[in-house]
Design an enzyme around this catalytic site. Sequence first.
Site, PDB file in Angstrom:
ATOM      1  N   ASP A 102       0.831  -1.200   0.000  1.00  0.00           N
ATOM      2  CA  ASP A 102       0.000   0.000   0.000  1.00  0.00           C
ATOM      3  C   ASP A 102       0.877   1.267   0.000  1.00  0.00           C
ATOM      4  OD1 ASP A 102      -2.475   1.233   0.049  1.00  0.00           O
ATOM      5  OD2 ASP A 102      -3.231  -0.004   1.683  1.00  0.00           O
ATOM      6  N   TRP A 151      -3.351   3.334  -5.759  1.00  0.00           N
ATOM      7  CA  TRP A 151      -4.667   3.841  -6.171  1.00  0.00           C
ATOM      8  C   TRP A 151      -4.656   4.576  -7.522  1.00  0.00           C
ATOM      9  CZ3 TRP A 151      -2.502   6.340  -1.684  1.00  0.00           C
ATOM     10  CH2 TRP A 151      -2.482   5.497  -0.578  1.00  0.00           C
ATOM     11  N   GLY A 152      -3.643   4.321  -8.342  1.00  0.00           N
ATOM     12  CA  GLY A 152      -3.629   4.924  -9.676  1.00  0.00           C
ATOM     13  C   GLY A 152      -3.214   6.378  -9.686  1.00  0.00           C
ATOM     14  N   ASP A 168     -10.351   3.342  -3.117  1.00  0.00           N
ATOM     15  CA  ASP A 168     -11.014   2.162  -2.550  1.00  0.00           C
ATOM     16  C   ASP A 168     -12.475   2.073  -3.002  1.00  0.00           C
ATOM     17  OD1 ASP A 168      -8.632   1.817  -1.319  1.00  0.00           O
ATOM     18  OD2 ASP A 168      -9.391   1.967   0.728  1.00  0.00           O
TER      19      ASP A 168
HETATM   20  C1  GLA Z   1      -5.942   1.228   1.700  1.00  0.00           C
HETATM   21  C2  GLA Z   1      -6.141   0.218   0.580  1.00  0.00           C
HETATM   22  C3  GLA Z   1      -7.256  -0.724   0.964  1.00  0.00           C
HETATM   23  C4  GLA Z   1      -6.920  -1.450   2.265  1.00  0.00           C
HETATM   24  C5  GLA Z   1      -6.637  -0.421   3.359  1.00  0.00           C
HETATM   25  C6  GLA Z   1      -6.074  -1.083   4.614  1.00  0.00           C
HETATM   26  O1  GLA Z   1      -7.046   2.052   1.848  1.00  0.00           O
HETATM   27  O2  GLA Z   1      -6.414   0.865  -0.625  1.00  0.00           O
HETATM   28  O3  GLA Z   1      -7.512  -1.661  -0.062  1.00  0.00           O
HETATM   29  O4  GLA Z   1      -5.790  -2.271   2.049  1.00  0.00           O
HETATM   30  O5  GLA Z   1      -5.697   0.541   2.923  1.00  0.00           O
HETATM   31  O6  GLA Z   1      -5.781  -0.160   5.605  1.00  0.00           O
END
Ligand code: GLA
Length: 733
Positions: free
Chosen positions: A391, A427-428, A449
């Site tokens: 992440d 996230w792009g 998300d």
């Molecule tokens: C980010 C990611 C999610 C998840 C959360 C966990 O928001 O994009 O998919 O993994 O963190 O904290």
Amino acid sequence: MKKTISLILIAFLSISFSGLKAETIRLDQLDVSKGTTGWPNHPTQVNKSIEGNPLTMKGKVYQYGVGAHAPNRFDIKVNGATRFSCVVGIDDEVRPAPTNEGIAGYNIIQVKNGVETIVKSGVIASTDESVVEIDVDITGWDFISLETTESNGNNWSDHVDWCDAVFEYTGEAPFTVYYDEMIPKFHCMFNHFSLPNTRMMHRYKTLNPKDVIHVENLPAGLTFNPQRNIVEGKLPAGKYSYTVIATTTDGSTITKEATIDVRSNLISPTPLMGWMSWNVYEGDITEEIIKKTADAVVEKGLLAAGYNYIAIDDLWHGSARDANGYLDCNYSKFPSGMKALVDYVHDKGLKIGIYSDAATRTCAGAIGSLGYEEKDAEQYAKWGFDFLKYDYCFAPTDQATAIERYTKMGDALKATGRDFYYLICEWGERKPWEWASAAGGHSWRTTLDSRDTWDHGRYDTEHCGVVQAIDIMRDLAYYSGPNHFNDADMLMTGLYGTGKSSSHDGANGMTNREYQAQFSMWSIFASPLIVAFDVTTMNDETKRILTNPEVIAINQDKMGLQAECIYNTNQIEVYAKDLENGDVAVAFLNRKSTAAQIEIGLDKLFLEGSHIVRDLWAHEDVMTVSDKISATVQSHEVKLYRVRPAGTSTEELNETDKSIKIMQDKNRLLIQFTDFQNDTKQVQLLDISGKTLMTKSCNEKTASFDTSNLSKGVYLVKATTGDLSITEKHIIN
Ligand code: GLA
């Protein structure tokens, strides 16, 4: 005398030339509809604010200008103009803006010889005492871009006004262009992967559709189709390259080297399928939950349908690293430790994933991997993990640092010698489709998300619904292929609003038709299919959607292409995806709130002659057509079709393609080779640790292992012929 006359003439000409008065044209007199604004369905406004009010800043009303919303951009062909001046600020209509709203960045960008340089920038806020005045000499520039950005992490109340915006020019006036027409640039990937002797298709495009593309130095086995700008064919195992050249509308060329890595041991030749813990459980994960999920994935038929990964997301972590820098799990959640859990999941015939973050903390605040990449990778490998989701919370926003951090972890995973699937999760925001594969990634999130809702309503900085994700994926089709896929985030199917993070902000779930639509789109997008619900309570409808073999076959097609949008008007979209056997998958998506009639010509699918259209949700051939496919599509429904030549069945087409199938019946594992003639074939039976138990060579079409004396458990069957080799897990009960 002759010399004197010429001097007088030169003096006269230069006086009269410098005496030519430059003309002026205002931004609001150009076609500003080519500009972008960051508020969906709110186009730029001429001589009005974005909300249609008189342009007003700091109490002053401006007669001329353009109302926009950050992030916004106008690209203007300078065309010999010499000067640009304007004032820019936030319109008074948002005053007083709530705290942390009505704040945007602005940039004045010079574009010269294809290079963008920001020559002026700053921040404008509704609380500013005065507007920002811009006055730049643009002599010799090719283009000027006026841009506003989200400077404070959101674009709320960012109502931007560009007022009294004037160009000085002589000759022809400047004019607005689309960004795509400004900088010659490819919009596709160049590093390709393929399984050996499997049809591949590389698609090329530039930002300007008028550019002409051709290729040079193609390896034998591949051909170029200039009508579609695609390279296609099959190759045996090996590494290859060729050159792709685009001639732009101004006659210049851009050249790129394409590479192809063909081998049978790709980690993700087709999109990953699995389950991930976050949306449904957030931090409430335990050893028991992971185990019972693994049990349910096997018992309820998800493994058999292809879902073979279980991934533990955030908040598995212990509270501190040990003296040597290693990080263990939280033993109150995982009392038997990670190794025991990994073994349990492996024994079920499943692979298992873990999670970390490229900073000192994870998104939910656990310990991240920055500075400990090697140690963490070593630990995951020692435990036996097969997958890492990495992440990007608490990390710097720029692209260069992201590339550096993701590459560091990608290298650390490789250095363990264990095969890891590497999911890049930023996230792009930094265009990972351009670099994440080179960093070692097998897929990268393209979206924020996902939430358990059809339409999240706004493109904010945190979350998105199904249609927001589709809007992002639509433009990225040429950045996906075997071993590296765009990831539209977890599927909401099965959640019905019962998730945790997936239901934040009132996302209360969708109808089965919408879940089916999401599954259809993620399948045709070749996005990883990762579910995130409580599998122990899966109902029949969810199972019907998630295990539809004909839809999964579209997602798992070996050419690995992401469908391209071939029609997009008024909330009706049509997508097409070429399949390995020559069939074409087609999706009709109706985003409207009422039913719609949708049709598409076969020519748009590059098909000629009579074709059979199979409805993959109805499981039946629904029409034979030679001109167009048409259907009524309900609100928020996706019709998913597989189109094949008339007179064929899918089975017949498969028969002519080389394939290896491994089937299991009561006392036997049967391996079937199709179309390998006299190639030497070998089959092996191995235990789950990879130890060979039996080997057979065969020249026939089939081979089999008697399983009646084997003890219960998971076994591997490996079948090899020529360059093609497949390994499958089978459970003997
Ligand atoms: C980010 C990611 C999610 C998840 C959360 C966990 O928001 O994009 O998919 O993994 O963190 O904290």
